[in-house]
Design an enzyme around this catalytic site. Structure first.
Site, PDB file in Angstrom:
ATOM      1  N   SER A   1       1.146  -0.991  -0.006  1.00  0.00           N
ATOM      2  CA  SER A   1       0.047  -0.079  -0.532  1.00  0.00           C
ATOM      3  C   SER A   1       1.161   1.769   0.517  1.00  0.00           C
ATOM      4  O   SER A   1       1.764   1.270  -1.258  1.00  0.00           O
ATOM      5  CB  SER A   1      -1.009  -0.174   1.207  1.00  0.00           C
ATOM      6  OG  SER A   1      -2.064   0.683   1.599  1.00  0.00           O
TER       7      SER A   1
ATOM      8  N   GLU B   1      -9.422  -5.804  -3.664  1.00  0.00           N
ATOM      9  CA  GLU B   1      -8.890  -4.947  -2.754  1.00  0.00           C
ATOM     10  C   GLU B   1      -9.217  -4.508  -1.978  1.00  0.00           C
ATOM     11  O   GLU B   1      -9.592  -3.786  -1.342  1.00  0.00           O
ATOM     12  CB  GLU B   1      -7.869  -4.056  -3.845  1.00  0.00           C
ATOM     13  CG  GLU B   1      -6.553  -5.302  -4.316  1.00  0.00           C
ATOM     14  CD  GLU B   1      -5.754  -5.033  -3.167  1.00  0.00           C
ATOM     15  OE1 GLU B   1      -5.504  -4.551  -1.717  1.00  0.00           O
ATOM     16  OE2 GLU B   1      -4.270  -6.021  -3.445  1.00  0.00           O
TER      17      GLU B   1
ATOM     18  N   HIS C   1      -7.864  -5.700   0.210  1.00  0.00           N
ATOM     19  CA  HIS C   1      -7.024  -4.958   1.005  1.00  0.00           C
ATOM     20  C   HIS C   1      -5.797  -5.425   1.998  1.00  0.00           C
ATOM     21  O   HIS C   1      -6.547  -5.530   3.382  1.00  0.00           O
ATOM     22  CB  HIS C   1      -7.018  -3.436   1.055  1.00  0.00           C
ATOM     23  CG  HIS C   1      -5.853  -2.574   0.452  1.00  0.00           C
ATOM     24  ND1 HIS C   1      -5.137  -2.382  -0.176  1.00  0.00           N
ATOM     25  CD2 HIS C   1      -5.327  -1.822   1.589  1.00  0.00           C
ATOM     26  CE1 HIS C   1      -3.571  -1.593   0.216  1.00  0.00           C
ATOM     27  NE2 HIS C   1      -4.483  -0.982   1.324  1.00  0.00           N
TER      28      HIS C   1
END
Length: 545
Positions: A220, A338, A466
Site C-alpha cells: 500500500s 482489494e 486489501h
C-alpha cells in the site's frame, strides 16, 4: 476520481564479555549471554535481543536521532551511540498517528525512528539476503513491529528489517515556511526510510545479512514508498530488488504546488495562518494536535510524497514511463478483492444508513469508541456511489458492472473500485517495468482470507481484501487463524518472496507483452493465469483514462 471518506474502522480504515558459545548471526557477532538474549555489536554500540526456538529478534533500535525540537520537519540525523549494552527486546514507540485499521493504535510520540531486525537462529555459511519492510497506512498510520519477521526469517532463511518512519503532518508537511536549504520541504518520511536503508548497509553484516543483497518491499503506502525510492537519487545502490504489494508506480504523487496548497490549508486549520509566524506556530503545536488536524484519508488534508526537486526530483510515474528508475528486478502484484476493505468501512461508518427522523427530545451523543450503525449498501446507493465518483462516465461503468443477484451491492462496488484503483494501474506499471527489468506479476486470491479479529463483522464476503496477504508473510496477532490449506499457502508465499530476495527471480515466467502470465496465490490451488486483464476489465479502464 472523488475519494470516498474512510470511516473509523477502515483506516478511520562498548565491548561486552562473551560468556558462552555463539548463536550464529554474523561472524563472531552474536552470543547467548545465558539470560535468553542475543548480543550483537553494531556501529552505534551493542544491542541485546531475544532468542526464540527458530529466530533471534532485535527490536526498537534507533537508526536516527529523535526528530524533536529543531529536528522536527528536518532531515533525519545519524542515530545515537551508546556505551554498554542497549536492551533491544521491546519495540520502540510508534510514530504519532490516529487510530487506523484494527492492527493500528493511536500514538503521539515523535521519538519513533526505530527499526526491528529478525534473523534465523541457525548458522549460515554465507551472508543471508536482507529484506527491508515499509509498512502501509496511507502515510498516516502503522508501525514496523506489527509485522513480526519471524515467519519470513526462519522459513525463508533471510534477515528481515521492519521500519518506523514519520507519518502524516510530521512526515510529509511540505509548507514553504518550513523549507530548508534550496527551498526544499516535505518527504521527511521518505528521508527516514533512506536513513534506515543506510543503517542496513552499515549494519546488516553484524546480523549475518548481506548488505550487497537488499530487497526493499512494502504494501500500500509502503509500495508507494518503494516506487519513490526507485526514482530517488539518494536511494541508488541501497537496495537491489523491489517488491510492490497493492500499489502502483503508475499513480502520480503530489506536485510541489499541490503539496504547498495542502500544507497551507493544514496551517489554517490548526490556527497558524499568519505568514510571519507560521513556522514558529507549527513548531509549537503538540504532536497529538498535528495528527488530529491532518485527519483521516478522504476527510482530512492530503499528505504524502511530493516531487520536491531533491529527495524526489521527478514523479515516480514519469520516471517509470521514461525508464529513469533504478534498474532492479521487480515483483509486483495485488489482491483480487482489494477494495472490499473500503466498502466494509463505508458500511460500518453509518454514512449510507437511512437518516433518522427528527426527534422532539435531545438524543444521547455518540461517545468515543462507540461503533456506528452498520448498513449494507443498497442497489440505489451503489449506483449513487458510482455516479458520484465517475461523473459523465458513470453510465459506462454501471453498464460494465451491472447489479445482479449473484452478489450483493457491496461486492459489486468493491469490484469497480478494485479494478479502477488497483488492477489497471498495477498492471500498467508492471508492463512498463517489464520493458526494462525482470518483472514478475502475482495476484493473491484466497477468497476466504482471515479477517481482523477486532472490529465489526462484515456483512458480505471480504475475499482477498486489501491487507489480506500480510498474515501469510508475517507473524501477526490481529487476524483470524489459518486453516491447514492457508498455512500451506503461507509457506509457499514465504518461499517465493525469500527466493526472489535471494536471486531476483520468481518460479514462474517473466511478464512480457506477449506472455502476460500472472501467478495466482489461492487456497483452492490456482497456480497461474493469462486472463488477468480480462478478469479486471483492464482495457475498459484504460479507455476511460
Amino acid at each position: 476520481m472523488t475519494r470516498i471518506p474512510y470511516p473509523r474502522w477502515a483506516v478511520v480504515l562498548g565491548a561486552v564479555a562473551l560468556l558462552a558459545p555463539p548463536i550464529a548471526v554474523g561472524p563472531a557477532a552474536a552470543t547467548d549471554d545465558r539470560r535468553g538474549a542475543a548480543v550483537v555489536r553494531i556501529d552505534q554500540g551493542t544491542v541485546r535481543g531475544s532468542v526464540s526456538a527458530d529466530h533471534l529478534s532485535f527490536q526498537g533500535i534507533p537508526y536516527a536521532r529523535p526528530p524533536l525540537g529543531a529536528l522536527r520537519w528536518a532531515p533525519p540525523q545519524p542515530g545515537p551511540v551508546w556505551a554498554g549494552v542497549r536492551d533491544a527486546t521491546k519495540p520502540g514507540a510508534a510514530c504519532a498517528q490516529l487510530q487506523g485499521l484494527p492492527m493500528d493504535h493511536a500514538a503521539d510520540s515523535e521519538d519513533c525512528l526505530h527499526l526491528n531486525v529478525t534473523t534465523p537462529r541457525t548458522a549460515a555459511r554465507t551472508p543471508r539476503p536482507v529484506m527491508v519492510w515499509l509498512h502501509g497506512g496511507d502515510f498516516r498510520f502503522g508501525r514496523g513491529d506489527v509485522y513480526d519477521g519471524q515467519r519470513l526469517a526462519a522459513n525463508g532463511d533471510v534477515v528481515v528489517v521492519t521500519v518506523n518512519y514519520r507519518l502524516g503532518a510530521l512526515g510529509f508537511l511540505a509548507h514553504p515556511a518550513l523549507a530548508g536549504p534550496g527551498g526544499v520541504t516535505g518527504n521527511f518520511g521518505l528521508q527516514d526510510q533512506q536513513a534506515a536503508l543506510r543503517w542496513v548497509r552499515h549494519n546488516a553484516a553484524a546480523f549475518g545479512g548481506d548488505p550487497g543483497n537488499v530487497t526493499l518491499f512494502g504494501q500500500s503506502a509502503g509500495a508507494t514508498s518503494v516506487c519513490a525510492h526507485l526514482a530517488a537519487p539518494g536511494s541508488a545502490g541501497l537496495f537491489h530488488r523491489a517488491i510492490l504489494q497493492s500499489n502502483s508506480c503508475a499513480n502520480p504523487v503530489q506536485t510541489r504546488v499541490e503539496a504547498a496548497r495542502a500544507a497551507e490549508e493544514f496551517a489554517r486549520n490548526i490556527g497558524c495562518a499568519d505568514p510571519g509566524t507560521v513556522a514558529a506556530c507549527l513548531r509549537g503545536r503538540d504532536p497529538a494536535r498535528l495528527v488530529e488536524t491532518a485527519g483521516y484519508p478522504g476527510a482530512g488534508v492530503d499528505l504524502g510524497p511530493v516531487v520536491d526537486g531533491r529527495t524526489l526530483p521527478v514523479d515516480p510515474a514519469h520516471a517509470l514511463a521514461t525508464g529513469k528508475l533504478h534498474q532492479v528486478p521487480v515483483l509486483t502484484g495485488m489482491n483480487r478483492d482489494e477494495s472490499r476493505l473500503v466498502v466494509w468501512g463505508i458500511e460500518h461508518s453509518g454514512l449510507n444508513c437511512p437518516q433518522p427522523q427528527p426527534q422532539p427530545q435531545p438524543q444521547p451523543q455518540p461517545q468515543p469508541g462507540d461503533e456506528a450503525e452498520s448498513c449494507p449498501l443498497t442497489d440505489d446507493q451503489y449506483r449513487d456511489q458510482v455516479r458520484g465518483m465517475f461523473g459523465d462516465r458513470a453510465e459506462e461503468v454501471l453498464a460494465r458492472y451491472p447489479r445482479s443477484d449473484k452478489q450483493v451491492a457491496s461486492e459489486t462496488l468493491g469490484a469497480v473500485l478494485t479494478d479502477h484503483d488497483y488492477a489497471e494501474p498495477i498492471y500498467s506499471a508492471a508492463l512498463a517495468f517489464a520493458r526494462r527489468v525482470p518483472t514478475y506479476l502475482y495476484e493473491f486470491a484466497d477468497d476466504d482470507a482471515p479477517f481482523f479479529t477486532k472490529g465489526p463483522e462484515p456483512t458480505f464476503p471480504t475475499g482477498a481484501y486489501h491487507c489480506a496477504e500480510l498474515p501469510y508473510l508475517f507473524t501477526v496477532d490481529y487476524a483470524e487463524a489459518f486453516t491447514p490449506a492457508q498455512q500451506r499457502l503461507s509457506d509457499e508465499m514465504v518461499r517465493v518472496w525469500s527466493d526472489f530476495a535471494r536471486t531476483g527471480r520468481a518460479s514462474w515466467p517473466r511478464l512480457r507483452g506477449g506472455t502476460p502470465y500472472v501467478r495466482v496465490f489461492a487456497g483452492g490451488g490456482e497456480s497461474g493465469t493469462t486472463g488477468f486483464a480480462a478478469a479486471h476489465s483492464y482495457d475498459f479502464w484504460r479507455s476511460l483514462r
